[in-house]
Motif scaffolding. Structure first.
Motif, PDB file in Angstrom:
ATOM      1  N   PRO A   8      55.106  81.224  49.945  1.00  0.00           N
ATOM      2  CA  PRO A   8      53.844  81.916  50.202  1.00  0.00           C
ATOM      3  C   PRO A   8      54.044  83.418  50.440  1.00  0.00           C
ATOM      4  O   PRO A   8      53.094  84.186  50.379  1.00  0.00           O
ATOM      5  N   CYS A   9      55.275  83.827  50.749  1.00  0.00           N
ATOM      6  CA  CYS A   9      55.573  85.237  51.035  1.00  0.00           C
ATOM      7  C   CYS A   9      57.086  85.422  50.894  1.00  0.00           C
ATOM      8  O   CYS A   9      57.809  84.434  50.760  1.00  0.00           O
ATOM      9  N   PRO A  10      57.587  86.654  50.932  1.00  0.00           N
ATOM     10  CA  PRO A  10      59.040  86.853  50.761  1.00  0.00           C
ATOM     11  C   PRO A  10      59.900  86.062  51.759  1.00  0.00           C
ATOM     12  O   PRO A  10      60.947  85.547  51.385  1.00  0.00           O
ATOM     13  N   CYS A  11      59.483  85.965  53.027  1.00  0.00           N
ATOM     14  CA  CYS A  11      60.325  85.243  54.001  1.00  0.00           C
ATOM     15  C   CYS A  11      60.093  83.728  53.951  1.00  0.00           C
ATOM     16  O   CYS A  11      60.912  82.952  54.425  1.00  0.00           O
ATOM     17  N   GLY A  12      58.980  83.317  53.388  1.00  0.00           N
ATOM     18  CA  GLY A  12      58.708  81.893  53.201  1.00  0.00           C
ATOM     19  C   GLY A  12      57.967  81.204  54.334  1.00  0.00           C
ATOM     20  O   GLY A  12      57.718  79.995  54.274  1.00  0.00           O
ATOM     21  N   PHE A  13      57.612  81.948  55.382  1.00  0.00           N
ATOM     22  CA  PHE A  13      56.990  81.288  56.528  1.00  0.00           C
ATOM     23  C   PHE A  13      55.513  81.633  56.736  1.00  0.00           C
ATOM     24  O   PHE A  13      54.939  81.267  57.754  1.00  0.00           O
ATOM     25  N   TYR A  14      54.907  82.310  55.771  1.00  0.00           N
ATOM     26  CA  TYR A  14      53.495  82.649  55.920  1.00  0.00           C
ATOM     27  C   TYR A  14      52.668  81.356  56.046  1.00  0.00           C
ATOM     28  O   TYR A  14      52.791  80.452  55.237  1.00  0.00           O
ATOM     29  N   GLY A  15      51.867  81.266  57.110  1.00  0.00           N
ATOM     30  CA  GLY A  15      51.033  80.080  57.331  1.00  0.00           C
ATOM     31  C   GLY A  15      51.776  78.934  57.995  1.00  0.00           C
ATOM     32  O   GLY A  15      51.206  77.873  58.227  1.00  0.00           O
ATOM     33  N   GLU A  20      57.415  82.281  62.685  1.00  0.00           N
ATOM     34  CA  GLU A  20      56.479  83.362  62.409  1.00  0.00           C
ATOM     35  C   GLU A  20      56.891  84.129  61.154  1.00  0.00           C
ATOM     36  O   GLU A  20      58.075  84.394  60.944  1.00  0.00           O
ATOM     37  N   CYS A  21      55.923  84.473  60.348  1.00  0.00           N
ATOM     38  CA  CYS A  21      56.168  85.280  59.156  1.00  0.00           C
ATOM     39  C   CYS A  21      56.258  86.743  59.558  1.00  0.00           C
ATOM     40  O   CYS A  21      55.434  87.246  60.291  1.00  0.00           O
ATOM     41  N   LYS A  22      57.317  87.389  59.083  1.00  0.00           N
ATOM     42  CA  LYS A  22      57.544  88.795  59.460  1.00  0.00           C
ATOM     43  C   LYS A  22      57.111  89.761  58.356  1.00  0.00           C
ATOM     44  O   LYS A  22      57.362  90.961  58.457  1.00  0.00           O
ATOM     45  N   CYS A  23      56.533  89.236  57.299  1.00  0.00           N
ATOM     46  CA  CYS A  23      56.191  90.096  56.174  1.00  0.00           C
ATOM     47  C   CYS A  23      54.923  90.895  56.447  1.00  0.00           C
ATOM     48  O   CYS A  23      54.046  90.444  57.162  1.00  0.00           O
ATOM     49  N   THR A  24      54.852  92.062  55.834  1.00  0.00           N
ATOM     50  CA  THR A  24      53.635  92.852  55.948  1.00  0.00           C
ATOM     51  C   THR A  24      52.661  92.387  54.868  1.00  0.00           C
ATOM     52  O   THR A  24      53.059  91.741  53.892  1.00  0.00           O
TER      53      THR A  24
END
Ligand SMILES: [Zn+2]
Length: 163
Positions: A8-15, A20-24
């Motif tokens: 879902p995002c570069p770090c993989g933890f969005y949602g 916690e997702c650390k991406c902007t």
């Protein structure tokens, strides 16, 4: 058949509820834009899949495969009969002209689709995908006509189209 997956995002933890997702927001947007609209349009079903914990995998099972197989076989049979004499094997092969006759919508379904279409800014291609998928959901449900629950489910499978 094409099956693909992405984070879902570069770090993989969005949602995720675990970490916690650390991406902007910008990073997420950039990451998602790597997959182009025209490619997304061609993917019939897009779903968000939460990560599964070991306990869940090892524990209770969902619906049995035999039951699902019977439902799929019934839907296949319905489609074989519907498309007899036509050069069509499955709902996915429907032409724009045939979509009009095979995927007729009642008034409530038309309104739901119109509203989602405007809100999600869907493409014309996504529109016909939704109709074909709704036809398949109705077939699996053993229903002759597409109703609003089928159309809502089909719209739900366009999760990556949401703006
Ligand atoms: Zn992230």
């Amino acid at each position: 058949m094409l099956v693909a997956s992405m984070n879902p995002c570069p770090c993989g933890f969005y949602g995720s509820s675990e970490k916690e997702c650390k991406c902007t927001e910008k990073q997420i947007k950039q990451y998602k834009s790597k997959i182009s609209g025209p490619i997304l349009d061609r993917i019939d079903i897009q779903v968000i899949v939460p990560s599964v914990k070991y306990d869940k995998l090892a524990g209770k099972r969902g619906e049995r495969s035999e039951v699902i197989r019977e439902r799929v076989n019934n839907a296949r049979q319905v489609q074989l009969e519907r498309y007899k004499g036509l050069d069509i094997y499955a709902n996915a092969d429907l032409t724009p002209k045939l979509i009009e006759t095979v995927c007729k919508l009642n008034e409530p379904s038309k309104i739901i689709l119109k509203k989602s279409f405007e809100q999600m800014k869907l493409s014309a291609r996504a529109y016909s995908r939704i109709l074909k998928v709704a036809r398949t959901i109705a077939d699996l449900d053993g229903k002759k006509d597409i109703d609003s629950t089928h159309i809502i489910e089909a719209i739900g499978y366009r999760s990556l189209d949401r703006k």
